[in-house]
Design an enzyme around this catalytic site. Structure first.
Site, PDB file in Angstrom:
ATOM      1  N   ARG A 121       0.839  -1.415   0.024  1.00 13.56           N
ATOM      2  CA  ARG A 121      -0.035   0.005   0.059  1.00 13.56           C
ATOM      3  C   ARG A 121       0.802   1.238   0.022  1.00 13.56           C
ATOM      4  O   ARG A 121       0.135   2.245   0.551  1.00 13.56           O
ATOM      5  CB  ARG A 121      -0.932   0.074   1.104  1.00 13.56           C
ATOM      6  CG  ARG A 121      -1.991  -1.251   1.238  1.00 13.56           C
ATOM      7  CD  ARG A 121      -3.184  -0.751   2.028  1.00 13.56           C
ATOM      8  NE  ARG A 121      -4.268  -1.875   1.703  1.00 13.56           N
ATOM      9  CZ  ARG A 121      -4.301  -2.978   2.442  1.00 13.56           C
ATOM     10  NH1 ARG A 121      -3.656  -2.667   3.685  1.00 13.56           N
ATOM     11  NH2 ARG A 121      -5.169  -3.807   2.467  1.00 13.56           N
ATOM     12  N   LYS A 143       3.231  11.716 -11.104  1.00 14.79           N
ATOM     13  CA  LYS A 143       2.530  10.811 -11.923  1.00 14.79           C
ATOM     14  C   LYS A 143       3.056   9.563 -12.351  1.00 14.79           C
ATOM     15  O   LYS A 143       4.306   9.514 -12.793  1.00 14.79           O
ATOM     16  CB  LYS A 143       2.111  11.624 -13.070  1.00 14.79           C
ATOM     17  CG  LYS A 143       0.910  12.614 -13.026  1.00 14.79           C
ATOM     18  CD  LYS A 143       0.517  13.132 -14.562  1.00 14.79           C
ATOM     19  CE  LYS A 143      -0.662  14.112 -14.292  1.00 14.79           C
ATOM     20  NZ  LYS A 143      -0.946  15.027 -15.542  1.00 14.79           N
ATOM     21  N   GLU A 185       9.846  19.542 -24.057  1.00 11.83           N
ATOM     22  CA  GLU A 185       9.207  19.858 -22.857  1.00 11.83           C
ATOM     23  C   GLU A 185       9.759  21.047 -22.120  1.00 11.83           C
ATOM     24  O   GLU A 185       9.252  21.786 -21.729  1.00 11.83           O
ATOM     25  CB  GLU A 185       9.401  18.485 -22.071  1.00 11.83           C
ATOM     26  CG  GLU A 185       8.622  17.260 -22.560  1.00 11.83           C
ATOM     27  CD  GLU A 185       7.218  17.293 -22.155  1.00 11.83           C
ATOM     28  OE1 GLU A 185       6.550  18.156 -21.729  1.00 11.83           O
ATOM     29  OE2 GLU A 185       6.702  16.209 -22.937  1.00 11.83           O
ATOM     30  N   LYS A 227       7.524  23.673 -13.115  1.00 12.51           N
ATOM     31  CA  LYS A 227       6.855  22.239 -12.808  1.00 12.51           C
ATOM     32  C   LYS A 227       6.617  22.374 -11.101  1.00 12.51           C
ATOM     33  O   LYS A 227       5.287  21.862 -11.081  1.00 12.51           O
ATOM     34  CB  LYS A 227       7.527  21.015 -13.372  1.00 12.51           C
ATOM     35  CG  LYS A 227       6.868  19.841 -13.118  1.00 12.51           C
ATOM     36  CD  LYS A 227       6.567  18.909 -14.092  1.00 12.51           C
ATOM     37  CE  LYS A 227       5.590  17.832 -13.794  1.00 12.51           C
ATOM     38  NZ  LYS A 227       5.496  16.555 -14.642  1.00 12.51           N
ATOM     39  N   GLU A 237      -4.403  17.478 -10.562  1.00 15.60           N
ATOM     40  CA  GLU A 237      -4.869  18.088 -11.856  1.00 15.60           C
ATOM     41  C   GLU A 237      -6.503  18.270 -11.593  1.00 15.60           C
ATOM     42  O   GLU A 237      -7.211  17.970 -12.413  1.00 15.60           O
ATOM     43  CB  GLU A 237      -4.443  17.190 -13.012  1.00 15.60           C
ATOM     44  CG  GLU A 237      -4.263  17.833 -14.349  1.00 15.60           C
ATOM     45  CD  GLU A 237      -3.931  16.800 -15.403  1.00 15.60           C
ATOM     46  OE1 GLU A 237      -2.798  16.451 -15.167  1.00 15.60           O
ATOM     47  OE2 GLU A 237      -4.665  16.727 -16.258  1.00 15.60           O
ATOM     48  N   ARG A 242      -2.808  22.500 -13.141  1.00 16.65           N
ATOM     49  CA  ARG A 242      -1.676  21.298 -13.823  1.00 16.65           C
ATOM     50  C   ARG A 242      -1.947  20.862 -15.416  1.00 16.65           C
ATOM     51  O   ARG A 242      -1.046  20.539 -16.005  1.00 16.65           O
ATOM     52  CB  ARG A 242      -1.693  20.087 -13.062  1.00 16.65           C
ATOM     53  CG  ARG A 242      -0.722  19.235 -13.369  1.00 16.65           C
ATOM     54  CD  ARG A 242      -0.342  18.294 -12.168  1.00 16.65           C
ATOM     55  NE  ARG A 242       0.734  17.262 -12.780  1.00 16.65           N
ATOM     56  CZ  ARG A 242       1.145  16.435 -11.748  1.00 16.65           C
ATOM     57  NH1 ARG A 242       1.096  16.209 -10.751  1.00 16.65           N
ATOM     58  NH2 ARG A 242       2.349  15.652 -12.180  1.00 16.65           N
ATOM     59  N   ASN A 246      -0.233  19.910 -19.934  1.00 15.01           N
ATOM     60  CA  ASN A 246      -0.713  19.056 -21.377  1.00 15.01           C
ATOM     61  C   ASN A 246      -0.612  19.873 -22.646  1.00 15.01           C
ATOM     62  O   ASN A 246      -0.831  19.369 -23.531  1.00 15.01           O
ATOM     63  CB  ASN A 246      -2.089  18.647 -21.127  1.00 15.01           C
ATOM     64  CG  ASN A 246      -2.054  17.369 -19.946  1.00 15.01           C
ATOM     65  OD1 ASN A 246      -0.962  16.926 -19.527  1.00 15.01           O
ATOM     66  ND2 ASN A 246      -3.372  17.308 -19.222  1.00 15.01           N
ATOM     67  N   HIS A 249       0.004  18.230 -25.950  1.00 18.29           N
ATOM     68  CA  HIS A 249      -0.316  16.592 -25.709  1.00 18.29           C
ATOM     69  C   HIS A 249      -1.395  15.926 -26.545  1.00 18.29           C
ATOM     70  O   HIS A 249      -1.625  14.997 -26.657  1.00 18.29           O
ATOM     71  CB  HIS A 249      -0.118  16.515 -24.266  1.00 18.29           C
ATOM     72  CG  HIS A 249       1.232  16.306 -23.463  1.00 18.29           C
ATOM     73  ND1 HIS A 249       1.689  17.621 -23.500  1.00 18.29           N
ATOM     74  CD2 HIS A 249       1.868  15.418 -23.139  1.00 18.29           C
ATOM     75  CE1 HIS A 249       2.919  17.229 -23.029  1.00 18.29           C
ATOM     76  NE2 HIS A 249       3.174  16.016 -22.683  1.00 18.29           N
ATOM     77  N   HIS A 253      -0.893  13.495 -28.901  1.00 17.02           N
ATOM     78  CA  HIS A 253      -1.429  12.027 -28.657  1.00 17.02           C
ATOM     79  C   HIS A 253      -1.782  11.510 -29.892  1.00 17.02           C
ATOM     80  O   HIS A 253      -1.784  10.409 -30.221  1.00 17.02           O
ATOM     81  CB  HIS A 253      -2.219  12.119 -27.542  1.00 17.02           C
ATOM     82  CG  HIS A 253      -2.879  10.755 -27.310  1.00 17.02           C
ATOM     83  ND1 HIS A 253      -2.286   9.958 -26.532  1.00 17.02           N
ATOM     84  CD2 HIS A 253      -4.207  10.205 -27.782  1.00 17.02           C
ATOM     85  CE1 HIS A 253      -3.269   8.797 -26.524  1.00 17.02           C
ATOM     86  NE2 HIS A 253      -4.266   9.021 -27.288  1.00 17.02           N
ATOM     87  N   HIS A 267       7.880  10.697 -28.152  1.00 14.57           N
ATOM     88  CA  HIS A 267       6.718  11.444 -27.369  1.00 14.57           C
ATOM     89  C   HIS A 267       7.000  13.013 -27.544  1.00 14.57           C
ATOM     90  O   HIS A 267       6.221  13.806 -27.711  1.00 14.57           O
ATOM     91  CB  HIS A 267       6.730  10.705 -26.116  1.00 14.57           C
ATOM     92  CG  HIS A 267       5.904  11.785 -25.120  1.00 14.57           C
ATOM     93  ND1 HIS A 267       4.486  11.611 -25.323  1.00 14.57           N
ATOM     94  CD2 HIS A 267       6.110  12.626 -24.094  1.00 14.57           C
ATOM     95  CE1 HIS A 267       3.940  12.513 -24.211  1.00 14.57           C
ATOM     96  NE2 HIS A 267       5.087  13.084 -23.562  1.00 14.57           N
TER      97      HIS A 267
HETATM   98  N1  GLY Z   1       3.488  15.569 -17.681  1.00 11.81           N
HETATM   99  C1  GLY Z   1       2.578  16.129 -17.307  1.00 11.81           C
HETATM  100  C2  GLY Z   1       2.362  16.230 -15.606  1.00 11.81           C
HETATM  101  O1  GLY Z   1       3.108  16.039 -14.966  1.00 11.81           O
HETATM  102  O2  GLY Z   1       1.183  16.726 -15.037  1.00 11.81           O
END
Ligand code: GLY
Length: 369
Positions: A121, A143, A185, A227, A237, A242, A246, A249, A253, A267
């Site tokens: 957990r 993430k 990025e 960031k 998010e 946040r 994107n 993206h 995508h 990517h």
């Molecule tokens: N790569 C996008 C984020 O970390 O929210």
């Protein structure tokens, strides 16, 4: 050398950025290591390049690195690899208070982070990102995910690391194409929220991509600082802040899906193209000046990345790309939020974008010469 705090209350941590940090890893990791054996989940290529040094430094601090090697590439973010890794961690006797080291790029970070989120957990982990993309994006913010047959990153968790060590010297062994893809990025932080950084990058992109120490550290530290601020403001998010990360993206995508998530488009390259499309679409809707959109496209081209979808040789139309978007995990009750621009450094979340209009725009872009 820069130390950037990620302020998340009880889950706060530091990101260290600098050259040759691995040489000091024994001291930096010491507060997180309770036992002599240290489980390290490593990208096989990164480990071949830097593992010996890391092992020697840990042993200087009285620790032995025990290594689980991961085959480079997205296919390692799978249920099968997750099962293999969690079984290995359990076999190593990892407990909740222990820390696992994720050593490599985004694939290793995402896989290890998710394994640590669910192991007993939740146990601790430390990120040692060795690609530019992982240093400025995926290693920071918590993430974590694996891919499934239905798509990328569809099963995962928010699980913050306890420390991130971004050693700039590890970037010297990256292929130039990967370095450029990671630079997409970096550029993204300027385009989405920092005009001065975008302007600084215009004069310094070549130095950053040549890994000149001062320029590289400034670019990476500024990106991580951006960031960290965004993650601290909206960890999960939920407020729209946040989501700005994107940028590029959603368009990207669709291009990745159309090219089969293959080496045809990395990517970062899809994010670069996606940013170009987001800028051009924003200009088409009269949200930003065409000259500003052109400057975004130029910055991408100047960094040696693809900047025009017409040059990709895709055999599809706009409707087909939009179909890929309908499967995007950001789809929300029938609408797809897009990150658009009012200018360079002024990204915002638009919920009123009609997908038919996006399809027409993409038809125009695919036909541009
Ligand atoms: N790569 C996008 C984020 O970390 O929210």
């Amino acid at each position: 050398m820069a130390v950037i705090p990620v302020a998340l209350g009880g889950r706060s941590y530091e990101v260290h950025v600098g050259a040759d940090l691995l040489d000091r890893a024994d001291g930096l990791l010491a507060p997180f290591l309770r036992k002599p054996r240290v489980p390290v989940v490593a990208d096989a290529a990164a480990w071949a390049a830097h593992g010996e040094r890391f092992t020697a430094v840990l042993s200087r601090g009285g620790h032995e690195a025990v290594v689980f090697e991961v085959v480079p590439g997205e296919t390692s973010k799978s249920w099968a690899e997750l099962a293999r890794l969690t079984d290995w961690l359990l076999g190593e006797g990892v407990e909740r208070g222990d820390h696992v080291v994720a050593f490599g790029g985004g694939v290793v970070g995402d896989l290890t982070g998710f394994a640590c989120a669910i192991l007993k957990r939740g146990c601790g982990f430390v990120q040692v990102p060795t690609t530019l993309l992982a240093q400025v994006d995926s290693s920071v913010g918590g993430k974590t995910a694996i891919n499934t047959a239905a798509g990328k990153n569809l099963v995962g968790a928010f699980h913050q690391p306890s420390l991130v060590l971004a050693d700039l010297a590890t970037l010297a062994t990256l292929p130039l194409r990967e370095l450029r893809a990671g630079y997409a990025e970096v550029l993204k932080y300027g385009v989405l929220g920092d005009r001065a950084f975008f302007d600084w990058l215009a004069g310094n992109a070549a130095a950053v991509l040549a890994l000149e120490p001062a320029a590289l550290e400034q670019a990476v530290a500024t990106s991580i600082g951006a960031k960290a601020r965004i993650v601290a403001a909206d960890e999960r998010e939920t407020t729209g802040t946040r989501a700005l990360l994107n940028l590029g993206h959603t368009f990207g995508h669709a291009l990745e899906a159309e090219t089969g998530f293959s080496d045809r488009l990395l990517h970062g390259e899809s994010v670069a193209l996606g940013m170009a499309l987001a800028a051009r679409y924003s200009a088409r809707r009269g949200l930003m000046h065409t000259g500003e959109a052109d400057a975004v496209v130029q910055a991408i081209a100047d960094a040696g990345m693809p900047s025009a979808v017409a040059n990709l040789g895709l055999d599809c139309d706009g409707a087909r790309l939009v179909d890929h978007m309908r499967h995007d995990k950001k789809m929300d009750a029938g609408t797809l939020p897009f990150i658009l621009l009012r200018g360079i450094g002024e990204a915002f979340l638009a919920r009123d974008v009609a997908l038919d209009d996006v399809a027409s725009f993409l038809d125009e872009e695919l036909a541009r010469r």
